[in-house]
Design a protein around this motif. Structure first.
Motif, PDB file in Angstrom:
ATOM      1  N   GLU A  36       0.803  -1.221   0.000  1.00  0.00           N
ATOM      2  CA  GLU A  36       0.000   0.000   0.000  1.00  0.00           C
ATOM      3  C   GLU A  36       0.835   1.271   0.000  1.00  0.00           C
ATOM      4  OE1 GLU A  36      -3.235  -0.107   2.853  1.00  0.00           O
ATOM      5  OE2 GLU A  36      -3.127  -2.294   2.919  1.00  0.00           O
ATOM      6  N   ARG A  37       2.111   1.153  -0.261  1.00  0.00           N
ATOM      7  CA  ARG A  37       3.001   2.308  -0.192  1.00  0.00           C
ATOM      8  C   ARG A  37       2.492   3.477  -1.048  1.00  0.00           C
ATOM      9  NH1 ARG A  37       8.788   2.770   0.817  1.00  0.00           N
ATOM     10  NH2 ARG A  37       9.114   0.550   0.570  1.00  0.00           N
ATOM     11  N   PRO A  41      -1.666   6.598   2.732  1.00  0.00           N
ATOM     12  CA  PRO A  41      -0.713   7.461   3.442  1.00  0.00           C
ATOM     13  C   PRO A  41      -0.616   7.192   4.941  1.00  0.00           C
ATOM     14  CG  PRO A  41      -2.736   8.660   3.029  1.00  0.00           C
ATOM     15  CD  PRO A  41      -2.898   7.307   2.370  1.00  0.00           C
ATOM     16  N   ILE A  42      -1.527   6.374   5.506  1.00  0.00           N
ATOM     17  CA  ILE A  42      -1.489   6.155   6.953  1.00  0.00           C
ATOM     18  C   ILE A  42      -0.779   4.845   7.295  1.00  0.00           C
ATOM     19  CG2 ILE A  42      -3.507   7.595   7.375  1.00  0.00           C
ATOM     20  CD1 ILE A  42      -5.124   5.018   7.757  1.00  0.00           C
ATOM     21  N   GLU A  43      -0.489   4.652   8.582  1.00  0.00           N
ATOM     22  CA  GLU A  43       0.300   3.496   9.031  1.00  0.00           C
ATOM     23  C   GLU A  43      -0.487   2.192   9.022  1.00  0.00           C
ATOM     24  OE1 GLU A  43       1.262   4.704  12.993  1.00  0.00           O
ATOM     25  OE2 GLU A  43       3.067   5.776  12.380  1.00  0.00           O
ATOM     26  N   VAL A  44      -1.801   2.293   9.241  1.00  0.00           N
ATOM     27  CA  VAL A  44      -2.623   1.088   9.359  1.00  0.00           C
ATOM     28  C   VAL A  44      -3.129   0.699   7.972  1.00  0.00           C
ATOM     29  CG1 VAL A  44      -4.712   0.130  10.437  1.00  0.00           C
ATOM     30  CG2 VAL A  44      -3.271   1.712  11.708  1.00  0.00           C
ATOM     31  N   PRO A  45      -3.091  -0.593   7.633  1.00  0.00           N
ATOM     32  CA  PRO A  45      -3.566  -1.008   6.313  1.00  0.00           C
ATOM     33  C   PRO A  45      -5.023  -0.629   6.060  1.00  0.00           C
ATOM     34  CG  PRO A  45      -2.476  -2.836   7.445  1.00  0.00           C
ATOM     35  CD  PRO A  45      -2.600  -1.720   8.437  1.00  0.00           C
ATOM     36  N   GLU A  46      -5.333  -0.386   4.807  1.00  0.00           N
ATOM     37  CA  GLU A  46      -6.698  -0.045   4.401  1.00  0.00           C
ATOM     38  C   GLU A  46      -7.641  -1.193   4.759  1.00  0.00           C
ATOM     39  OE1 GLU A  46      -8.947   0.798   0.205  1.00  0.00           O
ATOM     40  OE2 GLU A  46      -6.816   1.267   0.335  1.00  0.00           O
ATOM     41  N   GLY A  47      -8.766  -0.871   5.387  1.00  0.00           N
ATOM     42  CA  GLY A  47      -9.742  -1.888   5.751  1.00  0.00           C
ATOM     43  C   GLY A  47      -9.493  -2.546   7.098  1.00  0.00           C
ATOM     44  N   ARG A  66      -3.058   0.181  24.670  1.00  0.00           N
ATOM     45  CA  ARG A  66      -3.104   1.100  23.527  1.00  0.00           C
ATOM     46  C   ARG A  66      -1.741   1.358  22.901  1.00  0.00           C
ATOM     47  NH1 ARG A  66      -6.410   6.472  24.206  1.00  0.00           N
ATOM     48  NH2 ARG A  66      -5.651   6.572  22.085  1.00  0.00           N
ATOM     49  N   PHE A  67      -0.666   1.277  23.691  1.00  0.00           N
ATOM     50  CA  PHE A  67       0.649   1.644  23.152  1.00  0.00           C
ATOM     51  C   PHE A  67       1.220   0.581  22.217  1.00  0.00           C
ATOM     52  CE2 PHE A  67       1.366   0.064  27.532  1.00  0.00           C
ATOM     53  CZ  PHE A  67       2.101  -1.084  27.252  1.00  0.00           C
ATOM     54  N   ASN A  68       0.664  -0.622  22.188  1.00  0.00           N
ATOM     55  CA  ASN A  68       1.169  -1.632  21.258  1.00  0.00           C
ATOM     56  C   ASN A  68       0.704  -1.298  19.848  1.00  0.00           C
ATOM     57  OD1 ASN A  68       2.670  -3.098  23.043  1.00  0.00           O
ATOM     58  ND2 ASN A  68       1.046  -4.559  23.507  1.00  0.00           N
ATOM     59  N   ARG A  69       1.599  -1.475  18.875  1.00  0.00           N
ATOM     60  CA  ARG A  69       1.389  -0.965  17.528  1.00  0.00           C
ATOM     61  C   ARG A  69       1.111  -2.085  16.534  1.00  0.00           C
ATOM     62  NH1 ARG A  69       1.131   4.178  17.111  1.00  0.00           N
ATOM     63  NH2 ARG A  69       2.348   4.346  15.240  1.00  0.00           N
ATOM     64  N   ALA A  70       0.419  -1.723  15.477  1.00  0.00           N
ATOM     65  CA  ALA A  70       0.271  -2.585  14.301  1.00  0.00           C
ATOM     66  C   ALA A  70       0.323  -1.630  13.125  1.00  0.00           C
ATOM     67  CB  ALA A  70      -1.053  -3.330  14.339  1.00  0.00           C
ATOM     68  N   GLU A  71       1.287  -1.831  12.210  1.00  0.00           N
ATOM     69  CA  GLU A  71       1.422  -0.887  11.109  1.00  0.00           C
ATOM     70  C   GLU A  71       2.083  -1.524   9.900  1.00  0.00           C
ATOM     71  OE1 GLU A  71       3.440   2.023  13.440  1.00  0.00           O
ATOM     72  OE2 GLU A  71       5.410   1.345  12.821  1.00  0.00           O
ATOM     73  N   ALA A  76      11.092  -4.460   6.557  1.00  0.00           N
ATOM     74  CA  ALA A  76      11.364  -5.847   6.951  1.00  0.00           C
ATOM     75  C   ALA A  76      11.226  -6.744   5.726  1.00  0.00           C
ATOM     76  CB  ALA A  76      10.373  -6.271   8.031  1.00  0.00           C
ATOM     77  N   PRO A  77      11.887  -7.895   5.736  1.00  0.00           N
ATOM     78  CA  PRO A  77      11.707  -8.825   4.614  1.00  0.00           C
ATOM     79  C   PRO A  77      10.243  -9.255   4.510  1.00  0.00           C
ATOM     80  CG  PRO A  77      13.518  -9.517   6.056  1.00  0.00           C
ATOM     81  CD  PRO A  77      12.817  -8.382   6.743  1.00  0.00           C
ATOM     82  N   ALA A  78       9.677  -9.128   3.316  1.00  0.00           N
ATOM     83  CA  ALA A  78       8.282  -9.518   3.089  1.00  0.00           C
ATOM     84  C   ALA A  78       8.245 -10.923   2.508  1.00  0.00           C
ATOM     85  CB  ALA A  78       7.615  -8.529   2.136  1.00  0.00           C
ATOM     86  N   LEU A  79       7.097 -11.569   2.621  1.00  0.00           N
ATOM     87  CA  LEU A  79       6.936 -12.890   2.022  1.00  0.00           C
ATOM     88  C   LEU A  79       7.092 -12.779   0.508  1.00  0.00           C
ATOM     89  CD1 LEU A  79       6.156 -15.891   2.479  1.00  0.00           C
ATOM     90  CD2 LEU A  79       3.796 -15.200   2.050  1.00  0.00           C
ATOM     91  N   GLU A  80       6.436 -11.771  -0.079  1.00  0.00           N
ATOM     92  CA  GLU A  80       6.569 -11.436  -1.501  1.00  0.00           C
ATOM     93  C   GLU A  80       6.501  -9.924  -1.594  1.00  0.00           C
ATOM     94  OE1 GLU A  80       3.601 -13.243  -3.961  1.00  0.00           O
ATOM     95  OE2 GLU A  80       3.878 -15.204  -3.036  1.00  0.00           O
ATOM     96  N   GLY A  81       6.992  -9.352  -2.659  1.00  0.00           N
ATOM     97  CA  GLY A  81       6.935  -7.905  -2.813  1.00  0.00           C
ATOM     98  C   GLY A  81       7.724  -7.221  -1.715  1.00  0.00           C
ATOM     99  N   GLU A  82       7.226  -6.055  -1.288  1.00  0.00           N
ATOM    100  CA  GLU A  82       7.958  -5.325  -0.238  1.00  0.00           C
ATOM    101  C   GLU A  82       7.108  -4.998   0.969  1.00  0.00           C
ATOM    102  OE1 GLU A  82       9.419  -1.707  -1.948  1.00  0.00           O
ATOM    103  OE2 GLU A  82       7.427  -0.974  -2.462  1.00  0.00           O
ATOM    104  N   GLY A  83       5.797  -5.239   0.907  1.00  0.00           N
ATOM    105  CA  GLY A  83       4.920  -4.869   2.008  1.00  0.00           C
ATOM    106  C   GLY A  83       4.602  -6.022   2.938  1.00  0.00           C
ATOM    107  N   SER A  84       4.529  -5.688   4.205  1.00  0.00           N
ATOM    108  CA  SER A  84       4.028  -6.615   5.217  1.00  0.00           C
ATOM    109  C   SER A  84       3.404  -5.748   6.307  1.00  0.00           C
ATOM    110  CB  SER A  84       5.151  -7.495   5.789  1.00  0.00           C
ATOM    111  OG  SER A  84       6.120  -6.718   6.457  1.00  0.00           O
ATOM    112  N   VAL A  85       2.871  -6.383   7.311  1.00  0.00           N
ATOM    113  CA  VAL A  85       2.335  -5.634   8.439  1.00  0.00           C
ATOM    114  C   VAL A  85       3.059  -6.126   9.683  1.00  0.00           C
ATOM    115  CG1 VAL A  85       0.378  -7.158   8.934  1.00  0.00           C
ATOM    116  CG2 VAL A  85       0.190  -4.746   9.436  1.00  0.00           C
ATOM    117  N   ARG A  86       3.420  -5.192  10.557  1.00  0.00           N
ATOM    118  CA  ARG A  86       4.193  -5.527  11.761  1.00  0.00           C
ATOM    119  C   ARG A  86       3.359  -5.250  13.003  1.00  0.00           C
ATOM    120  NH1 ARG A  86       8.019  -1.986  11.236  1.00  0.00           N
ATOM    121  NH2 ARG A  86       7.270  -0.550  12.795  1.00  0.00           N
TER     122      ARG A  86
END
Length: 190
Positions: A36-37, A41-47, A66-71, A76-86
């Motif tokens: 989604e690069r 524009p936001i840190e959290v994936p669409e949807g 609340r302070f734990n993140r998901a973005e 980081a190495p992705a399974l495929e392509g360049e995107g993943s979620v951490r």
């Protein structure tokens, strides 16, 4: 998928046409690749939303501070392509929760939800995939939730599987949750 490639570029989510029945174990209903690069524009994936403890909006989830993140992560190495979620947990657990209503499904059909997960620097926490059915009013259907094994996979991508059985006539949507859980939350339905 969430990327804007190919003939389905107008929709971030590829869904089946109305009235088309999926062939047994042969049809992909939705794919999320977190590429989604260029489109988000936001840190959290669409949807998706962070499924942390948020009493202000009525989300009561002790153990998910609340302070734990998901973005989204493009470093980081992705399974495929360049995107993943951490997902990061600095004490407590972390959740990335699909917004209700994103994946419409057929009542009576069985679904297999798959995710690939890799973990880093975990002592006690584990990665887990959860999937549940929602009714037409977007409420979770009791007894429909399925969870994968809880894994630690520092060396390779592990395949997480959560089968969702079509035993509920009122099922209208599938909801997925990606979890990084401390031992006290493993196996506990949300």
């Amino acid at each position: 998928g969430m990327s804007r490639r190919g003939p389905d570029a107008q929709s971030p989510l590829r869904t089946l046409p109305q009235g088309v029945r999926p062939q047994r174990a042969a049809r992909v209903v939705a794919l999320f690749d977190f590429e989604e690069r260029l489109t988000n524009p936001i840190e959290v994936p669409e949807g998706w939303v962070r499924g942390q403890h948020e009493p202000a909006i009525g989300r009561d989830r002790p153990g998910f501070p609340r302070f734990n993140r998901a973005e989204l992560d493009y470093d980081a190495p992705a399974l495929e392509g360049e995107g993943s979620v951490r997902l990061e947990a600095n004490g407590g657990s972390a959740s990335l929760l699909m917004r209700p209503g994103v994946v419409p499904i057929f009542p009576g059909a069985d679904y297999m939800v798959l995710a690939s997960a890799r973990t880093r620097d975990l002592t006690h926490a584990r990665a887990q995939l959860a999937a549940r059915l929602l009714d037409q009013n977007l409420n979770p259907i009791p007894g429909s939730e399925s969870r994968s094994q809880a894994v630690r996979a520092p060396q390779r991508w592990a395949r997480l599987r959560a089968p969702v059985l079509g035993d509920f006539d009122n099922a209208a949507f599938l909801q997925i949750e990606l979890l990084l859980l401390q031992p006290e939350q493993i196996g506990r339905a949300s």
